[in-house]
Design a protein around this motif. Structure first.
Motif, PDB file in Angstrom:
ATOM      1  N   ASP A 113       0.833  -1.207   0.000  1.00  0.00           N
ATOM      2  CA  ASP A 113       0.000   0.000   0.000  1.00  0.00           C
ATOM      3  C   ASP A 113       0.868   1.257   0.000  1.00  0.00           C
ATOM      4  OD1 ASP A 113      -2.418  -1.346  -0.025  1.00  0.00           O
ATOM      5  OD2 ASP A 113      -2.545  -1.442   2.155  1.00  0.00           O
ATOM      6  N   GLU A 114       1.992   1.211   0.711  1.00  0.00           N
ATOM      7  CA  GLU A 114       2.885   2.368   0.756  1.00  0.00           C
ATOM      8  C   GLU A 114       3.371   2.706  -0.645  1.00  0.00           C
ATOM      9  OE1 GLU A 114       3.276  -0.338   2.829  1.00  0.00           O
ATOM     10  OE2 GLU A 114       2.368   0.658   4.555  1.00  0.00           O
ATOM     11  N   LEU A 122      -2.810   4.276 -10.621  1.00  0.00           N
ATOM     12  CA  LEU A 122      -2.792   2.874 -11.026  1.00  0.00           C
ATOM     13  C   LEU A 122      -3.411   1.933  -9.989  1.00  0.00           C
ATOM     14  CD1 LEU A 122       0.765   2.681 -12.617  1.00  0.00           C
ATOM     15  CD2 LEU A 122      -1.428   2.845 -13.795  1.00  0.00           C
ATOM     16  N   ARG A 123      -3.772   2.451  -8.824  1.00  0.00           N
ATOM     17  CA  ARG A 123      -4.336   1.590  -7.778  1.00  0.00           C
ATOM     18  C   ARG A 123      -5.549   0.791  -8.228  1.00  0.00           C
ATOM     19  NH1 ARG A 123      -3.976   5.463  -2.575  1.00  0.00           N
ATOM     20  NH2 ARG A 123      -5.254   6.671  -3.984  1.00  0.00           N
ATOM     21  N   PRO A 124      -6.480   1.384  -9.006  1.00  0.00           N
ATOM     22  CA  PRO A 124      -7.647   0.577  -9.421  1.00  0.00           C
ATOM     23  C   PRO A 124      -7.294  -0.627 -10.293  1.00  0.00           C
ATOM     24  CG  PRO A 124      -8.107   2.906  -9.689  1.00  0.00           C
ATOM     25  CD  PRO A 124      -6.649   2.788  -9.360  1.00  0.00           C
ATOM     26  N   ARG A 125      -6.082  -0.696 -10.797  1.00  0.00           N
ATOM     27  CA  ARG A 125      -5.674  -1.845 -11.605  1.00  0.00           C
ATOM     28  C   ARG A 125      -5.221  -3.031 -10.761  1.00  0.00           C
ATOM     29  NH1 ARG A 125      -2.570  -0.066 -17.099  1.00  0.00           N
ATOM     30  NH2 ARG A 125      -4.077   1.467 -17.807  1.00  0.00           N
ATOM     31  N   THR A 126      -5.090  -2.836  -9.461  1.00  0.00           N
ATOM     32  CA  THR A 126      -4.730  -3.956  -8.585  1.00  0.00           C
ATOM     33  C   THR A 126      -6.005  -4.631  -8.107  1.00  0.00           C
ATOM     34  OG1 THR A 126      -4.726  -2.630  -6.566  1.00  0.00           O
ATOM     35  CG2 THR A 126      -2.644  -2.737  -7.810  1.00  0.00           C
ATOM     36  N   LYS A 128      -6.787  -5.798  -5.166  1.00  0.00           N
ATOM     37  CA  LYS A 128      -7.233  -5.321  -3.853  1.00  0.00           C
ATOM     38  C   LYS A 128      -8.051  -4.039  -3.979  1.00  0.00           C
ATOM     39  CE  LYS A 128      -5.380  -3.601   0.519  1.00  0.00           C
ATOM     40  NZ  LYS A 128      -4.153  -3.384   1.295  1.00  0.00           N
ATOM     41  N   TYR A 129      -7.511  -3.045  -4.665  1.00  0.00           N
ATOM     42  CA  TYR A 129      -8.213  -1.763  -4.769  1.00  0.00           C
ATOM     43  C   TYR A 129      -9.420  -1.847  -5.696  1.00  0.00           C
ATOM     44  CZ  TYR A 129      -4.983   0.732  -1.839  1.00  0.00           C
ATOM     45  OH  TYR A 129      -4.272   1.168  -0.751  1.00  0.00           O
ATOM     46  N   LEU A 133     -13.048  -0.800  -4.413  1.00  0.00           N
ATOM     47  CA  LEU A 133     -13.809   0.244  -5.110  1.00  0.00           C
ATOM     48  C   LEU A 133     -15.167  -0.272  -5.591  1.00  0.00           C
ATOM     49  CD1 LEU A 133     -10.874   1.936  -7.014  1.00  0.00           C
ATOM     50  CD2 LEU A 133     -12.213   2.919  -5.137  1.00  0.00           C
ATOM     51  N   ARG A 134     -15.251  -1.547  -5.963  1.00  0.00           N
ATOM     52  CA  ARG A 134     -16.553  -2.123  -6.340  1.00  0.00           C
ATOM     53  C   ARG A 134     -17.504  -2.167  -5.141  1.00  0.00           C
ATOM     54  NH1 ARG A 134     -13.134  -5.349  -9.263  1.00  0.00           N
ATOM     55  NH2 ARG A 134     -13.309  -4.996 -11.491  1.00  0.00           N
TER      56      ARG A 134
END
Length: 179
Positions: A113-114, A122-126, A128-129, A133-134
């Motif tokens: 996360d750090e 680019l976080r929504p491409r992982t 987890k995120y 987000l869903r």
């Protein structure tokens, strides 16, 4: 078509186009495989590139992790024992945006996360995120639906802040003095 619609569909389709980004690619002697995701589901759509289906000699070297692409082909049933029901036999691949895999920060390995805070776009491409987000989207929709169904309206009220942005401090003032 979205990846989610294709993976949950009930029949083979001819000449469909799907757009997204490449999650991974691997090559064998006779064909190449890539996994594509468009954000509509956590699952990836497997793309199959066979020499008999088209000339991919210029596209395949550019189909690297993170590349934005549009792939046209036929949705067919995956072979028995595959992890998903459908795969796309590519006929044509168009690269919208190249991506240098050595510089693209999200790989198959776990990303902290750090580190993701430094590449927030680019976080929504992982996984987890994207999953978080869903869930957040569904919760927000449920809350808004509840209040709307019960006669309430959603209103964007002014935000009171200590920042004097775009001259808003001259428009009105907020005071904590007992007048």
């Amino acid at each position: 078509a979205t990846v989610k619609n294709l993976l949950t569909g009930g029949s083979e389709l001819k000449g469909i186009t799907v757009k997204g980004w490449i999650r991974t690619r691997r090559d064998s002697k006779s064909c190449s495989f890539a996994e594509l995701n468009d954000g509509s589901t956590r699952e990836n759509l497997q793309l199959v590139f066979l020499a008999e289906d088209g000339d991919f000699s210029s596209a395949l070297p550019r189909l690297l992790t993170g590349a934005a692409v549009a792939v046209t082909g036929d949705l067919t049933a995956a072979p028995a024992g595959a992890k998903q029901k459908w795969e796309l036999r590519a006929k044509k691949a168009e690269i919208y945006g190249d991506c240098d895999p050595d510089k693209y920060p999200i790989q198959k390995k776990k990303t902290s996360d750090e580190f993701l805070r430094t590449v927030a776009h680019l976080r929504p491409r992982t996984n987890k995120y994207a999953s978080m987000l869903r869930v957040r989207s569904e919760l927000a929709f449920a809350i808004h639906s509840y209040f709307r169904d019960n006669g309430f309206f959603y209103v964007h009220t002014p935000v009171i802040t200590g920042s004097d942005c775009e001259g808003a401090g001259q428009m009105f003032s907020v005071s904590s003095l007992d007048l």
